[in-house]
Write a protein that holds these residues in place. Structure first.
Motif, PDB file in Angstrom:
ATOM      1  N   ILE A 198      42.063  -0.930  58.452  1.00 16.72           N
ATOM      2  CA  ILE A 198      43.202  -0.439  57.675  1.00 16.72           C
ATOM      3  C   ILE A 198      44.429  -0.413  58.581  1.00 16.72           C
ATOM      4  CG2 ILE A 198      41.721   0.951  56.184  1.00 16.72           C
ATOM      5  CD1 ILE A 198      42.667   3.437  57.695  1.00 16.72           C
ATOM      6  N   PRO A 199      45.632  -0.454  58.016  1.00 16.70           N
ATOM      7  CA  PRO A 199      46.853  -0.414  58.848  1.00 16.70           C
ATOM      8  C   PRO A 199      46.912   0.858  59.690  1.00 16.70           C
ATOM      9  CG  PRO A 199      47.376  -1.039  56.586  1.00 16.70           C
ATOM     10  CD  PRO A 199      45.946  -0.605  56.586  1.00 16.70           C
ATOM     11  N   ASP A 200      47.463   0.741  60.884  1.00 16.74           N
ATOM     12  CA  ASP A 200      47.577   1.895  61.779  1.00 16.74           C
ATOM     13  C   ASP A 200      48.327   3.041  61.106  1.00 16.74           C
ATOM     14  OD1 ASP A 200      46.241   0.469  63.689  1.00 16.74           O
ATOM     15  OD2 ASP A 200      48.045  -0.087  64.824  1.00 16.74           O
ATOM     16  N   LYS A 201      49.297   2.712  60.256  1.00 15.11           N
ATOM     17  CA  LYS A 201      50.108   3.744  59.620  1.00 15.11           C
ATOM     18  C   LYS A 201      49.271   4.628  58.693  1.00 15.11           C
ATOM     19  CE  LYS A 201      54.676   4.412  57.631  1.00 15.11           C
ATOM     20  NZ  LYS A 201      55.888   3.777  57.071  1.00 15.11           N
ATOM     21  N   LEU A 202      48.120   4.113  58.253  1.00 20.03           N
ATOM     22  CA  LEU A 202      47.253   4.886  57.359  1.00 20.03           C
ATOM     23  C   LEU A 202      46.106   5.567  58.100  1.00 20.03           C
ATOM     24  CD1 LEU A 202      47.061   2.527  54.229  1.00 20.03           C
ATOM     25  CD2 LEU A 202      48.642   4.421  54.695  1.00 20.03           C
ATOM     26  N   ASP A 203      46.095   5.504  59.415  1.00 19.98           N
ATOM     27  CA  ASP A 203      45.036   6.169  60.193  1.00 19.98           C
ATOM     28  C   ASP A 203      44.899   7.659  59.889  1.00 19.98           C
ATOM     29  OD1 ASP A 203      44.160   3.900  61.406  1.00 19.98           O
ATOM     30  OD2 ASP A 203      45.139   4.252  63.344  1.00 19.98           O
ATOM     31  N   PRO A 204      45.989   8.372  59.543  1.00 19.07           N
ATOM     32  CA  PRO A 204      45.848   9.810  59.256  1.00 19.07           C
ATOM     33  C   PRO A 204      44.884  10.151  58.120  1.00 19.07           C
ATOM     34  CG  PRO A 204      48.147   9.300  59.661  1.00 19.07           C
ATOM     35  CD  PRO A 204      47.432   7.990  59.618  1.00 19.07           C
ATOM     36  N   ILE A 205      44.573   9.198  57.212  1.00 16.58           N
ATOM     37  CA  ILE A 205      43.590   9.520  56.177  1.00 16.58           C
ATOM     38  C   ILE A 205      42.210   9.737  56.788  1.00 16.58           C
ATOM     39  CG2 ILE A 205      44.869   8.251  54.409  1.00 16.58           C
ATOM     40  CD1 ILE A 205      42.770   6.033  54.600  1.00 16.58           C
ATOM     41  N   LEU A 206      42.025   9.235  58.009  1.00 19.66           N
ATOM     42  CA  LEU A 206      40.782   9.492  58.745  1.00 19.66           C
ATOM     43  C   LEU A 206      40.943  10.658  59.701  1.00 19.66           C
ATOM     44  CD1 LEU A 206      39.705   5.849  59.649  1.00 19.66           C
ATOM     45  CD2 LEU A 206      38.443   7.425  58.194  1.00 19.66           C
ATOM     46  N   THR A 207      41.975  10.598  60.538  1.00 22.13           N
ATOM     47  CA  THR A 207      42.115  11.590  61.605  1.00 22.13           C
ATOM     48  C   THR A 207      42.508  12.965  61.092  1.00 22.13           C
ATOM     49  OG1 THR A 207      44.421  10.922  61.948  1.00 22.13           O
ATOM     50  CG2 THR A 207      42.747   9.786  63.245  1.00 22.13           C
ATOM     51  N   LYS A 208      43.147  13.017  59.914  1.00 20.91           N
ATOM     52  CA  LYS A 208      43.588  14.304  59.360  1.00 20.91           C
ATOM     53  C   LYS A 208      42.912  14.623  58.027  1.00 20.91           C
ATOM     54  CE  LYS A 208      48.096  14.181  61.642  1.00 20.91           C
ATOM     55  NZ  LYS A 208      49.556  14.335  61.482  1.00 20.91           N
ATOM     56  N   LEU A 209      41.758  14.036  57.825  1.00 16.50           N
ATOM     57  CA  LEU A 209      41.044  14.229  56.565  1.00 16.50           C
ATOM     58  C   LEU A 209      40.718  15.701  56.314  1.00 16.50           C
ATOM     59  CD1 LEU A 209      39.718  12.829  54.104  1.00 16.50           C
ATOM     60  CD2 LEU A 209      37.615  12.680  55.459  1.00 16.50           C
ATOM     61  N   ASP A 210      40.402  16.438  57.365  1.00 16.19           N
ATOM     62  CA  ASP A 210      40.014  17.850  57.200  1.00 16.19           C
ATOM     63  C   ASP A 210      41.220  18.788  57.123  1.00 16.19           C
ATOM     64  OD1 ASP A 210      37.325  17.213  57.238  1.00 16.19           O
ATOM     65  OD2 ASP A 210      37.193  17.382  59.433  1.00 16.19           O
TER      66      ASP A 210
ATOM     67  N   ALA B 265      37.085  19.957  48.516  1.00 15.84           N
ATOM     68  CA  ALA B 265      37.319  18.728  47.756  1.00 15.84           C
ATOM     69  C   ALA B 265      38.637  18.079  48.185  1.00 15.84           C
ATOM     70  CB  ALA B 265      37.341  19.025  46.270  1.00 15.84           C
ATOM     71  N   LYS B 266      38.675  16.749  48.064  1.00 18.26           N
ATOM     72  CA  LYS B 266      39.863  15.972  48.393  1.00 18.26           C
ATOM     73  C   LYS B 266      40.349  15.250  47.137  1.00 18.26           C
ATOM     74  CE  LYS B 266      39.100  17.183  52.628  1.00 18.26           C
ATOM     75  NZ  LYS B 266      39.902  18.289  53.225  1.00 18.26           N
ATOM     76  N   ILE B 267      41.664  15.310  46.920  1.00 20.44           N
ATOM     77  CA  ILE B 267      42.267  14.632  45.769  1.00 20.44           C
ATOM     78  C   ILE B 267      43.272  13.632  46.326  1.00 20.44           C
ATOM     79  CG2 ILE B 267      43.475  14.914  43.584  1.00 20.44           C
ATOM     80  CD1 ILE B 267      42.556  17.841  43.587  1.00 20.44           C
ATOM     81  N   ILE B 268      43.042  12.357  46.026  1.00 18.17           N
ATOM     82  CA  ILE B 268      43.804  11.269  46.639  1.00 18.17           C
ATOM     83  C   ILE B 268      44.557  10.503  45.559  1.00 18.17           C
ATOM     84  CG2 ILE B 268      43.661   9.195  48.071  1.00 18.17           C
ATOM     85  CD1 ILE B 268      40.934  10.287  49.089  1.00 18.17           C
TER      86      ILE B 268
ATOM     87  N   ASP C 259      52.702  21.809  51.305  1.00 16.56           N
ATOM     88  CA  ASP C 259      52.209  21.863  52.678  1.00 16.56           C
ATOM     89  C   ASP C 259      50.795  21.310  52.812  1.00 16.56           C
ATOM     90  OD1 ASP C 259      54.583  23.025  53.463  1.00 16.56           O
ATOM     91  OD2 ASP C 259      53.825  25.077  53.304  1.00 16.56           O
ATOM     92  N   ASP C 260      50.021  21.369  51.735  1.00 16.19           N
ATOM     93  CA  ASP C 260      48.643  20.900  51.806  1.00 16.19           C
ATOM     94  C   ASP C 260      48.487  19.461  51.311  1.00 16.19           C
ATOM     95  OD1 ASP C 260      49.225  21.489  49.188  1.00 16.19           O
ATOM     96  OD2 ASP C 260      47.388  22.640  48.793  1.00 16.19           O
ATOM     97  N   CYS C 261      49.599  18.727  51.262  1.00 20.83           N
ATOM     98  CA  CYS C 261      49.567  17.330  50.829  1.00 20.83           C
ATOM     99  C   CYS C 261      50.115  16.438  51.943  1.00 20.83           C
ATOM    100  CB  CYS C 261      50.364  17.133  49.549  1.00 20.83           C
ATOM    101  SG  CYS C 261      50.382  15.433  48.942  1.00 20.83           S
ATOM    102  N   LEU C 262      49.335  15.467  52.363  1.00 21.80           N
ATOM    103  CA  LEU C 262      49.778  14.482  53.346  1.00 21.80           C
ATOM    104  C   LEU C 262      50.376  13.294  52.593  1.00 21.80           C
ATOM    105  CD1 LEU C 262      49.920  13.415  56.263  1.00 21.80           C
ATOM    106  CD2 LEU C 262      47.654  12.401  55.892  1.00 21.80           C
ATOM    107  N   VAL C 263      51.646  13.026  52.827  1.00 18.23           N
ATOM    108  CA  VAL C 263      52.344  11.924  52.157  1.00 18.23           C
ATOM    109  C   VAL C 263      52.542  10.788  53.152  1.00 18.23           C
ATOM    110  CG1 VAL C 263      54.418  11.222  50.909  1.00 18.23           C
ATOM    111  CG2 VAL C 263      53.529  13.556  50.642  1.00 18.23           C
ATOM    112  N   LEU C 264      52.079   9.605  52.784  1.00 17.98           N
ATOM    113  CA  LEU C 264      52.219   8.426  53.631  1.00 17.98           C
ATOM    114  C   LEU C 264      52.892   7.313  52.839  1.00 17.98           C
ATOM    115  CD1 LEU C 264      48.659   8.395  55.275  1.00 17.98           C
ATOM    116  CD2 LEU C 264      50.780   9.175  56.331  1.00 17.98           C
ATOM    117  N   ASP C 265      53.948   6.730  53.416  1.00 17.89           N
ATOM    118  CA  ASP C 265      54.647   5.600  52.800  1.00 17.89           C
ATOM    119  C   ASP C 265      54.316   4.332  53.586  1.00 17.89           C
ATOM    120  OD1 ASP C 265      56.851   6.560  50.673  1.00 17.89           O
ATOM    121  OD2 ASP C 265      56.649   8.080  52.233  1.00 17.89           O
ATOM    122  N   ILE C 266      53.978   3.268  52.863  1.00 15.35           N
ATOM    123  CA  ILE C 266      53.670   2.013  53.534  1.00 15.35           C
ATOM    124  C   ILE C 266      53.994   0.846  52.609  1.00 15.35           C
ATOM    125  CG2 ILE C 266      51.239   1.994  52.785  1.00 15.35           C
ATOM    126  CD1 ILE C 266      50.608   0.755  55.573  1.00 15.35           C
TER     127      ILE C 266
END
Length: 440
Positions: free
Chosen positions: A3-15, A141-144, A164-171
């Motif tokens: 996956i693109p490096d810019k989307l790595d946070p969906i793994l590293t910040k999943l919790d 639970a995770k809602i994507i 605050d509990d939502c990670l927003v990623l633009d790509i």
């Protein structure tokens, strides 16, 4: 994962987050990344996963095919069934559904889901989100959400974009090293043809308005750029009152003040839930007195006739007038079908000319939800509030109050112009022009 490096946070910040919002233009790899993440997790844990959309007529409209392709490409240990996918190792299940079927919410069994992934989230309606989000009750639970933004106020962005509990990623495609060359070529061809289309489709820039919207965000920004200070000799104030008729509606008022010969500015707006007619009548009287309103239009269709009669007949207050929205004959107006539509486009014209400044963002947001269609005579007509409600759009109470206030502006201008006329005979036909814009 690839996956693109810019989307790595969906793994590293999943919790770290409950909600994940991935947005941008085509070719950014958003759906690919989440599909790979879901399969990766389902291969390791016994999870219940739902992949959904606002509506889904068949499973082919879901991300089912994408999941199947990845399973086959990487020879993953999953059983592919007609309507679901199951992990051979963990027993994790992946189901696919539309959240709205035949105007009903299809949310049964979502309480114990571990992951909900909504693709094409720009199509989600606010009332779907209002029902869906509280239904997902599992602690971790995770809602994507994955989406190509449509307009700036897409419900998902408005509801979750700043939490605050939502990670927003633009790509976008140019940040995705895995974007196929064929898509890159399509993006370049689109850019040659139309820069605005390129920015929306490939760079994820939201539109100012959808094709059937009456107003655009740019028009309101234009009105704000041309704001005027109050000039000497002006200051007339007109108000519009929208009277609530349904359970989730609110009564609303918007007041515009004349700043100069052509310019008007919103100086006051308010809403209230209390629908008792005595209370509403008192509230109308209080607001007009406190705000020194010179003329006020009250929604006379439905229960609004009660407060109007009390004020005009009971108290003999002549500065209150009724606003009605009947069908207008084709010979009377060949462009618009009713007074509400006429005055909405009058408001649009004032915004485009820089003659109206609307300061309150909620009024702007509501106006941007107003859409139009065509009647059997091919005249423009605003989508009714009842239809908006059925489509999951909240009633635009403040927007309608603004339209009613605008309906009085022409009358103010005519009175001001008449003070410079000689004392000549006026014909009744001239006064009947007010009937066309809904003023009684």
């Amino acid at each position: 994962m690839e996956i693109p490096d810019k989307l790595d946070p969906i793994l590293t910040k999943l919790d770290d987050y409950r909600y994940f919002l991935l947005k941008g233009g085509r070719g950014g790899g958003k759906s690919q990344a989440i599909a790979r993440l879901v399969l990766f997790l389902a291969d390791k844990y016994s999870l219940r996963v739902v992949c959904g959309r606002e509506t889904q007529n068949s499973i082919s409209e879901s991300v089912y095919s994408l999941m199947c392709d990845l399973i086959r490409e990487y020879q993953l240990a999953f059983d592919i069934q007609a309507s679901r996918i199951t992990s051979q190792k963990t027993g994790a299940t992946l189901n696919f559904r539309g959240f709205r079927e035949q105007s009903r919410f299809n949310i049964q069994g979502l309480e114990g889901v571990d992951i909900v992934w909504i693709d094409e989230s720009q199509a989600l309606k606010k009332d779907t989100l209002d029902v869906l989000i509280p239904t997902i009750r599992k602690e971790n639970a995770k809602i994507i959400f994955t989406m190509n933004p449509h307009v700036y106020n897409d419900p998902v962005i408005m509801m979750l974009g700043k939490r605050d509990d939502c990670l927003v990623l633009d790509i976008n495609y140019d940040e995705n090293p895995f974007c196929p060359q064929a898509l890159i070529k399509e993006a370049m061809e689109c850019r040659k043809l139309n820069e605005k289309d390129y920015e929306h489709i490939w760079l994820g820039k939201p539109l100012d308005q959808s094709e059937d919207s009456v107003f655009s965000l740019e028009e309101f920004e234009n009105g704000r750029r041309h704001a005027h200070a109050l000039a000497a000799g002006y200051g007339v104030r007109v108000a519009g009152f929208d009277i609530a008729r349904y359970g989730d509606d609110k009564c609303a008022v918007v007041i515009f003040q004349q700043m100069g010969a052509l310019h008007w500015e919103e100086i006051f707006s308010d809403e209230w839930d209390h629908k008792d007619l005595n209370y509403t009548t008192g509230r109308i009287l209080m607001v007009t007195n406190q705000q020194n309103v010179d003329m006020a239009a009250i929604d006379e269709d439905g229960i609004g006739s009660g407060p109007l009669d009390t004020l005009t007949k009971g108290r003999s207050l002549e500065h209150f007038v009724g606003f009605r929205n009947p069908q207008i004959g084709y010979q009377e107006n060949r462009s618009f079908a009713n007074p509400r539509t006429i005055n909405a486009y009058k408001m649009k014209d004032m915004l485009q000319a820089g003659h109206l400044n609307v300061r309150t963002q909620k009024i702007v947001d509501e106006c941007l939800t107003i859409k139009y269609g065509f009647d059997h005579n091919q005249r423009r007509v605003l989508v009714s509030k009842d239809k908006m409600r059925k489509d999951g759009v909240k009633s635009p109470n403040l927007a309608d109050a603004s339209i009613m206030a605008v309906s009085l502006i022409g009358q103010v201008k005519q009175k001001q112009e008449r003070q410079y006329e000689t004392n000549t005979q006026r014909y009744s036909k001239e006064d009947n022009l007010f009937n066309l814009v809904g003023v009684r």
